[in-house]
Scaffold this motif. Sequence first.
Motif, PDB file in Angstrom:
ATOM      1  N   PRO A  58     -57.704 -83.788   6.786  1.00  0.00           N
ATOM      2  CA  PRO A  58     -56.569 -84.384   7.487  1.00  0.00           C
ATOM      3  C   PRO A  58     -55.497 -83.335   7.766  1.00  0.00           C
ATOM      4  O   PRO A  58     -55.336 -82.380   7.004  1.00  0.00           O
ATOM      5  CB  PRO A  58     -56.053 -85.453   6.527  1.00  0.00           C
ATOM      6  N   MET A  59     -54.765 -83.513   8.852  1.00  0.00           N
ATOM      7  CA  MET A  59     -53.742 -82.539   9.234  1.00  0.00           C
ATOM      8  C   MET A  59     -52.417 -82.793   8.547  1.00  0.00           C
ATOM      9  O   MET A  59     -51.506 -82.000   8.665  1.00  0.00           O
ATOM     10  CB  MET A  59     -53.555 -82.546  10.739  1.00  0.00           C
ATOM     11  N   PHE A  60     -52.302 -83.899   7.844  1.00  0.00           N
ATOM     12  CA  PHE A  60     -51.073 -84.193   7.124  1.00  0.00           C
ATOM     13  C   PHE A  60     -51.426 -85.008   5.893  1.00  0.00           C
ATOM     14  O   PHE A  60     -52.496 -85.578   5.796  1.00  0.00           O
ATOM     15  CB  PHE A  60     -50.081 -84.966   7.999  1.00  0.00           C
ATOM     16  N   LYS A  61     -50.512 -85.030   4.974  1.00  0.00           N
ATOM     17  CA  LYS A  61     -50.709 -85.807   3.756  1.00  0.00           C
ATOM     18  C   LYS A  61     -49.339 -86.245   3.272  1.00  0.00           C
ATOM     19  O   LYS A  61     -48.395 -85.471   3.295  1.00  0.00           O
ATOM     20  CB  LYS A  61     -51.384 -84.956   2.695  1.00  0.00           C
ATOM     21  N   THR A  62     -49.243 -87.481   2.847  1.00  0.00           N
ATOM     22  CA  THR A  62     -47.974 -87.961   2.321  1.00  0.00           C
ATOM     23  C   THR A  62     -48.005 -87.884   0.811  1.00  0.00           C
ATOM     24  O   THR A  62     -49.024 -88.145   0.183  1.00  0.00           O
ATOM     25  CB  THR A  62     -47.692 -89.402   2.754  1.00  0.00           C
ATOM     26  N   ILE A  63     -46.902 -87.489   0.251  1.00  0.00           N
ATOM     27  CA  ILE A  63     -46.782 -87.386  -1.197  1.00  0.00           C
ATOM     28  C   ILE A  63     -45.556 -88.167  -1.616  1.00  0.00           C
ATOM     29  O   ILE A  63     -44.480 -88.003  -1.057  1.00  0.00           O
ATOM     30  CB  ILE A  63     -46.639 -85.913  -1.635  1.00  0.00           C
TER      31      ILE A  63
END
Length: 99
Positions: A58-63
């Motif tokens: 994935p090109m982004f990840k939420t933390i």
Amino acid sequence: MSSVIEFLERMGADARLRHASQEDIAQALEESQVDASLGAAIIARSADELYALLDVGPMFKTIENPGREDEEEPAEPEEEEPSGLAAPVVRRSASLATN
């Protein structure tokens, strides 16, 4: 790989295709000449499988960092009394004002 990217782009732009039945998607994939294993992942709507087959992530990840459960919220500081550094208020006495 470009054919699958083009198909996914087309699927994202066309609401009818995005919400189509699995049979309609399978037919569109066949017309687009997308590899069968990639097509199966698209039909199953399995992003994880698609990432694995394309060897990408994935090109982004939420933390989220909610903090510790045992920590209390910091108390808001109370309004401080004015310090003695402020200029003193000078009052004129009544006797000086009449002169």
